[in-house]
Design a protein around this motif. Sequence first.
Motif, mmCIF file in Angstrom:
data_model
loop_
_atom_site.group_PDB
_atom_site.id
_atom_site.type_symbol
_atom_site.label_atom_id
_atom_site.label_comp_id
_atom_site.label_asym_id
_atom_site.label_seq_id
_atom_site.Cartn_x
_atom_site.Cartn_y
_atom_site.Cartn_z
ATOM 1 N N MET A 24 0.850 -1.181 0.000
ATOM 2 C CA MET A 24 0.000 0.000 0.000
ATOM 3 C C MET A 24 0.894 1.242 0.000
ATOM 4 S SD MET A 24 -3.426 0.478 2.232
ATOM 5 C CE MET A 24 -2.611 0.472 3.813
ATOM 6 N N ILE A 25 0.555 2.195 -0.855
ATOM 7 C CA ILE A 25 1.398 3.389 -1.001
ATOM 8 C C ILE A 25 1.240 4.324 0.197
ATOM 9 C CG2 ILE A 25 1.277 3.271 -3.508
ATOM 10 C CD1 ILE A 25 -0.514 6.140 -2.242
ATOM 11 N N HIS A 26 2.222 5.200 0.364
ATOM 12 C CA HIS A 26 2.149 6.245 1.393
ATOM 13 C C HIS A 26 2.307 7.593 0.704
ATOM 14 C CE1 HIS A 26 2.967 8.761 4.870
ATOM 15 N NE2 HIS A 26 4.068 9.165 4.273
ATOM 16 N N LEU A 27 1.291 8.455 0.820
ATOM 17 C CA LEU A 27 1.367 9.820 0.287
ATOM 18 C C LEU A 27 0.528 10.721 1.171
ATOM 19 C CD1 LEU A 27 1.193 11.071 -3.369
ATOM 20 C CD2 LEU A 27 -0.326 12.070 -1.656
ATOM 21 N N ASN A 28 1.141 11.784 1.672
ATOM 22 C CA ASN A 28 0.441 12.764 2.505
ATOM 23 C C ASN A 28 0.606 14.162 1.919
ATOM 24 O OD1 ASN A 28 -0.629 11.101 4.495
ATOM 25 N ND2 ASN A 28 1.269 11.104 5.672
ATOM 26 N N ALA A 29 -0.359 15.011 2.194
ATOM 27 C CA ALA A 29 -0.285 16.414 1.758
ATOM 28 C C ALA A 29 -0.600 17.321 2.945
ATOM 29 C CB ALA A 29 -1.264 16.671 0.617
ATOM 30 N N LYS A 30 0.104 18.445 3.036
ATOM 31 C CA LYS A 30 -0.160 19.395 4.108
ATOM 32 C C LYS A 30 0.157 20.803 3.623
ATOM 33 C CE LYS A 30 4.386 19.196 6.352
ATOM 34 N NZ LYS A 30 5.107 18.900 7.604
ATOM 35 N N ILE A 31 -0.365 21.785 4.352
ATOM 36 C CA ILE A 31 -0.152 23.194 4.016
ATOM 37 C C ILE A 31 0.926 23.779 4.929
ATOM 38 C CG2 ILE A 31 -1.201 25.490 3.875
ATOM 39 C CD1 ILE A 31 -2.243 23.553 1.787
#
Length: 517
Positions: free
Chosen positions: A1-8
């Motif tokens: 399972m991939i890991h990708l996060n986004a934040k400001i």
Amino acid sequence: MIHLNAKIISRGGEKPQSAVASAAYRSGTKIYCEYDGEMKDFSRKGHVIYSEILLPEYAPKEFADRSVLWNAVENFEKGSRAQLSREVEFSLPCELDADERLKAARTLAEFFRDKGMVVDMNLHSPDHENPNPHCHLMLTMRPFQKDGTFLEKKCWREYDLDKNGQKIPTKKGNDYKSHKVYATDWDDRGNVEKWRALWADIETEFYKKNGYEITAEHRSFERQGIDLLPTIHMGAAVTAMERRGIQTEVGSMNREIKKINALILSSMENIERLTNKIAFLEKEKKAIAQDKEKELPVQEKKEDSLIAVLMEWQQNRSAFIQDNDIRQRTDTKTGNIKDFSSMVAFLQSHKIETLEDLQKLAEDTKKQRSDNIHNQRELNAKLKKMSNIVDIYHAYKPYAEYLKKYESLSGRQKQSYYDRNADKIDTALSYRTGLKNMSGTDRLLPKTWKKELEELKAESAKIKHDLAENDAILGELAEIADKTAMVQRTKAKQNEILPNLGEKKSVKKERGNYGRE
């Protein structure tokens, strides 16, 4: 399972962030910040193996210089809570070599560039026993105008019009109906899910190009309908502690999740085996019922109990042992008797007489197993939170004295102490902010946190024990169904042979294959 996060990255919140400092940290460089007049020096940071800035259409060419780019962003955004950059951070597949990982990361970076964002790409690859290659993409948040300047307004108001092109008054009559229009779709809430799916597709494509039959998946196990439990992503602090040989709560939880998943996988195999054997026995049962309908028996024969069937399996199994070694033959017979005794004891303890009884226990156990997995999944969310709190507190402790001393000083002494210990004080502040955000309190309560974590662990251990019991029951049921199917299959073969032999001919009993199939 991939890991990708986004934040400001923004100036808002308890700990205001700097786009310049963030860029310097991720690239391992030194950049002067015009906004606050400070030098952001992270040139001693290791593990940065590649850096690149990708420019979209209309972006000034001088933005290829990291210092120019992020100082321009800082100077353009005037608000004290301004959003400065969006960061997308994702893991890179260890199966690929460094060149292929770079190509895969650049493919995702080019997607954002083609959307109109400047992309500051940095690949990190810590060199340790458990490699964690990953990529940071810092993205600009305003589109460019044709003259190379940032667009002033990212959204604006437009009035709703009726069929005659006239504004539509609101119910109160003091305004007109309107809606917001956005210059881009970059801030859509559903974007992160789309980006995860895109990265999963990119990973899968690169796996196949490099000869791996691996399909990357962005959905959770639960959304895929898979019973397995996901492990927890370890943050920088926890990863650093594990690298130094310190067993963390999050690391221990991941190791425990792997053990639970092993039980879940084992029970999945037992369920599949059990389902196949029951399907065969049901088919045979229907065939026997149809044969009986053709006959006109004086008295309906009662269905053999499972214990009787197992007794037939044991007798035939022992009768046809052909090993010439007397000791080996004796050991094999003894083993058969033990297997038979164990299965009979199981049937008696669970009051199972017929196939229907066996099926009912199988369904009840599968339901209990499903409930246990659901409960463990919900419990893991609590364990994740408390494990992170305890780990971050342990990471905070070595720096706490620097922060305490800093807060006790004032004036020039305070500034002088900060200048000498800035990294340690900032680290302590970062950990303390994290503790506050996760625990919901300013107070440090290590004993309370530890106690709560231990209670959650005990609850998890109980569920794990129940899952092991579910697996054992399903395994025993699968064994019994397996042996029952062997007997029924042999009888079916005998029924095919007997009608073809004359009544006066001696019938030689066909040897059944009573080994495990």
